[in-house]
Design a protein around this motif. Structure first.
Motif, mmCIF file in Angstrom:
data_model
loop_
_atom_site.group_PDB
_atom_site.id
_atom_site.type_symbol
_atom_site.label_atom_id
_atom_site.label_comp_id
_atom_site.label_asym_id
_atom_site.label_seq_id
_atom_site.Cartn_x
_atom_site.Cartn_y
_atom_site.Cartn_z
ATOM 1 N N GLU A 65 0.796 -1.089 0.008
ATOM 2 C CA GLU A 65 0.305 -0.069 0.342
ATOM 3 C C GLU A 65 1.247 1.145 0.162
ATOM 4 N N THR A 66 2.180 1.120 0.471
ATOM 5 C CA THR A 66 2.095 2.200 0.765
ATOM 6 C C THR A 66 3.928 2.036 0.100
ATOM 7 N N SER A 84 0.517 7.215 -6.076
ATOM 8 C CA SER A 84 -0.080 7.566 -4.623
ATOM 9 C C SER A 84 -0.255 6.064 -3.620
ATOM 10 N N GLY A 85 0.631 7.468 -2.366
ATOM 11 C CA GLY A 85 1.622 6.378 -1.494
ATOM 12 C C GLY A 85 2.077 5.991 -1.063
ATOM 13 N N LYS A 87 5.879 6.553 -0.268
ATOM 14 C CA LYS A 87 7.113 7.159 0.373
ATOM 15 C C LYS A 87 7.930 8.364 -0.309
ATOM 16 N N LYS A 190 -3.700 11.760 -2.519
ATOM 17 C CA LYS A 190 -4.865 11.437 -1.312
ATOM 18 C C LYS A 190 -4.752 9.354 -2.372
ATOM 19 N N PRO A 191 -4.224 9.213 -1.038
ATOM 20 C CA PRO A 191 -4.802 7.549 -1.440
ATOM 21 C C PRO A 191 -5.783 6.691 -1.579
ATOM 22 N N PRO A 195 -4.993 0.346 -2.668
ATOM 23 C CA PRO A 195 -4.404 0.657 -3.491
ATOM 24 C C PRO A 195 -4.900 1.098 -4.727
#
Length: 739
Positions: A65-66, A84-85, A87, A190-191, A195
């Motif tokens: 997800e990140t 999106s998401g 780092k 914005k995520p 995902p």
């Protein structure tokens, strides 16, 4: 841990790229996990693949997800949404002929690398001009930007037999990649709740919905259910075992404690003295070893932040007679419901058998006092040294709205061993109480303990600690039938205590060199009313034998002292009617059930509290009937790797055998090794969805939908009922239902 997401289209090698990168790290001694969303891997359809790399074994199998880094291998997918998401300090590697600075408007503030992987792949005849296979090319570019040596790439490709033009393409990309930190500030994307959803050929912007609703072909459909985890089902206290273990697996230790405190106020106590039927029920024992639930409960009690308490807010007062685990638990739950609670205890201290019958080397007094104090902080009034007989009980029924009697098992079962018994025999529970007060010494004595339960183990180990020269336990069945906690038996034997199985004591007799305990050898016959094999005297010449001894401790169990119970609605003293009860009297704990364990008494005390509350208010707070238990047959164990359980530290036998210091020290964290977290990660979460996403990943039709809030659904218009989602569900949540 490094996490990476790859965006591509089916047939371009995205999933293989993840595997190639995993091989690069694996050959460097790292743990690596690579997988794709297989249900969407059709030629030309957008796909995602994932990579995780860590120094420790990777237990998370969800989609990333990140991500730390993102690779986009198809230029048509390049857009702001791909980060999106992501780092902020990671690399964004793009397959495009454009230089990084040409993408500043789209990815301002990001670290961007670009490589014309299509041209390199085509030049080396990897795929076709229409569909170039760019995975080996991208590996070379990725290695350059993250600092992996080219030699590692060459080793990985060779290991996977991708040599020749694949090696040449990787080398060229290693030299050709352009990397730059773009100017400006990172634009927050914005995520989505999850995902970005993987598109399939069913989506309107890919090709539109098919005209044929293929779901009509199905003869069965997937459905979802929640089963009862076997650990929950096996807990006599009624704890949500799976719930608190999963909270630990999420490193939410405070949340785990709050879950336990919904049902039991004694996690630190149960985490030390519970026989752990939850662990006996754990499905993981069919795979390697059961989850060490008892140690996890103890860890939470000793490390988490205890919450604030509630105070009384109702007008009704309730009397509790007895301050053992059942009485204290009933007081705790009724106080949380707002009642004024008054506790009556015949002894000078609270705790019942937890204080008088469990030695400090198993249950330290500071732990016991901590958890009793937590219960009392709920506004409970206490009267110690207050014996409640029938007359006093009658008075209480006119002073309170209800009375709960939980005086425990008080009548000791004995054994007639002859005339010498009066001076040589002591009940184990009395011995333990005198030993904790420092009122007895067995220095130099030969001690025989009769029994096979926890009290027998406690009496034997305590006898050793107060000076006994030797200690022998005699039990009329075998070790396999002993009701004592397995670890207690093992620790007793480690400390030098002997165990004589299939032995029944008969009598104490004088001998030339002192006193002996004459015994009968036994064999096992058909099961008795307890379900265990019945011990039967052995008929042989050597069936009768003697054991020299100076002291005999009996630990044969206890029964309830029923003298306090009212006879219907009347109270009589010595046959004379004393009066009629003014409020209902409830009996609970070992006094009513005879279960004989702290955990069972806790569960009984809680149920008694709910009964009393229902009688006084009409409100039913009992949990609904449980769903069927998730047995091992519904768990896809082949999906889980083998992993031995975390074990708590234990003081060596030679150190502990003469000391009352706590023997077990619990799970101990070390730098880089969170023992409780790692142990909780072993939990299968039997029968309950934990969002592993395997159904989403493996569905070949893309008909499994997830809204990111623990809610999954199926598009039955296009579900053909293949059953892959059910086959890949590790926990038995998804099953196939015939149409």
């Amino acid at each position: 841990m490094i996490e990476l997401t790859i965006h591509g289209r089916g047939g371009r090698g995205g999933v293989t790229l993840a595997k190639l990168l995993a091989m690069c790290y694996f050959l460097r001694g790292k743990y690596a996990q690579a997988f794709g969303v297989y249900g969407a891997e059709r030629s030309g359809a957008p796909i995602q693949a994932y990579l995780r790399v860590d120094d420790e074994e990777i237990t998370n199998h969800n989609q990333v997800e990140t991500p730390d880094h993102i690779i986009v291998i198809d230029e048509s997918l390049i857009g702001p949404q791909v980060v999106s998401g992501m780092k902020p300090d990671g690399w964004l590697l793009l397959n495009t002929a454009k230089p990084p600075e040409a993408l500043t408007d789209m990815f301002a503030g990001r670290r961007v690398a670009t490589v014309d992987a299509n041209s390199i792949a085509v030049a080396h005849r990897l795929g076709t001009k229409a569909v170039p296979i760019v995975n080996t090319t991208i590996v070379g570019a990725y290695a350059r930007i993250v600092g992996l040596p080219l030699a590692d790439v060459e080793a990985a490709l060779t290991e996977m037999n991708l040599v020749g033009p694949n090696l040449d393409a990787a080398r060229q990309a290693y030299d050709a990649v352009q990397a730059k930190k773009l100017p400006g500030s990172i634009r927050e994307i914005k995520p989505a709740p999850r995902p970005p959803r993987i598109l399939s050929i069913l989506d309107a912007d890919i090709g539109g919905m098919p005209t044929i609703r293929t779901g009509t072909w199905a003869t069965s459909r997937p459905a979802r259910r929640q089963l009862t985890p076997p650990c929950n089902n096996g807990c006599p206290a009624g704890n949500d075992v799976r719930g608190f273990v999963q909270a630990i697996a999420n490193r939410d230790y405070d949340g785990a404690l709050r879950i336990i405190l919904q049902t039991s106020p004694f996690p630190g106590i149960c985490g030390r003295v519970c026989p752990a039927p939850c662990m006996e029920a754990c499905n993981r024992k069919e795979h390697d070893e059961p989850v060490n639930i008892r140690e996890l409960e103890r860890y939470v009690a000793d490390h988490a932040l205890w919450p604030d308490v509630t105070r009384p807010f109702r007008s009704e007062g309730i009397a509790i007679v007895g301050s053992g685990p059942a009485g204290l638990t009933a007081a705790y739950h009724l106080a949380r419901l707002g009642y004024e609670i008054t506790l009556f205890e015949a002894g000078a201290e609270l705790g019942g058998v937890m204080r008088t019958g469990i030695p400090a080397y198993r249950l330290p007094r500071d732990v016991l006092d901590r958890e009793i104090s937590f219960v009392l902080r709920h506004g409970i009034k206490v009267h110690t040294n207050h014996h409640v007989d029938r007359t006093r009980l009658l008075q209480l029924t006119h002073e309170f709205a209800a009375v709960f009697v939980a005086t425990g098992l008080q009548e000791l079962r004995s054994l007639n061993l002859g005339n010498l018994a009066e001076q040589m025999v002591m009940e184990g529970i009395d011995f333990l109480d005198r030993a904790r007060r420092g009122q007895i010494s067995l220095t130099g004595q030969r001690v025989v303990v009769v029994g096979g339960g926890n009290t027998a183990m406690d009496a034997a180990r305590t006898a050793l600690r107060v000076g006994a020269r030797s200690v022998r336990i005699v039990y009329r069945r075998t070790r396999a039938e002993m009701p004592a906690i397995r670890e207690e038996i093992e620790e007793a034997l480690e400390e030098g205590i002997e165990l004589s199985e299939l032995v029944q004591p008969l009598r104490l007799e004088k001998a030339a060199d002192g006193v002996v305990l004459t015994c009968q050898r036994m064999t096992l016959g058909p099961p008795d009313s307890s379900g265990r094999p019945r011990p039967v005297p052995l008929e042989s010449e050597d069936a009768i034998f003697s054991i020299p001894c100076d002291r005999v401790l009996l630990a044969l169990g206890q029964s309830a002292d029923l003298s306090i119970l009212p006879e219907g609605s009347e109270i009589r003293v010595d046959g004379v009617l004393a009066g009629l009860t003014g409020a209902p009297v409830y009996a609970g704990g070992d006094f009513a059930t005879g279960d004989g364990t702290v955990t069972a008494a806790i569960g009984n005390g809680r149920r008694a509290a709910l009964h009393i509350h229902r009688a006084l208010t009409g409100e039913d707070l009992f949990p609904p009937p449980p769903a069927p238990v998730a047995g091992s047959e519904v768990i896809a164990m082949h999906i889980f790797s083998h992993q031995p359980r975390e074990r708590g530290a234990v003081i060596p036998p030679e150190v502990r055998r003469r000391s009352f210091a706590e023997v077990r020290l619990g799970l101990i964290d070390t730098p880089g090794h969170e023992a409780a977290y790692l142990e909780a990660q072993r939990c299968f979460s039997c029968g309950v969805c934990n969002e592993c996403d395997r159904c989403l990943t493996y569905c070949p039709e893309g008909v499994v939908l997830h809204d990111g809030q623990y809610r999954y659904s199926f598009n039955f218009d296009y579900c053909k009922g293949c059953g892959l989602c059910a086959a890949q569900c590790p926990r038995g949540v998804i099953f196939m239902r015939e149409l």
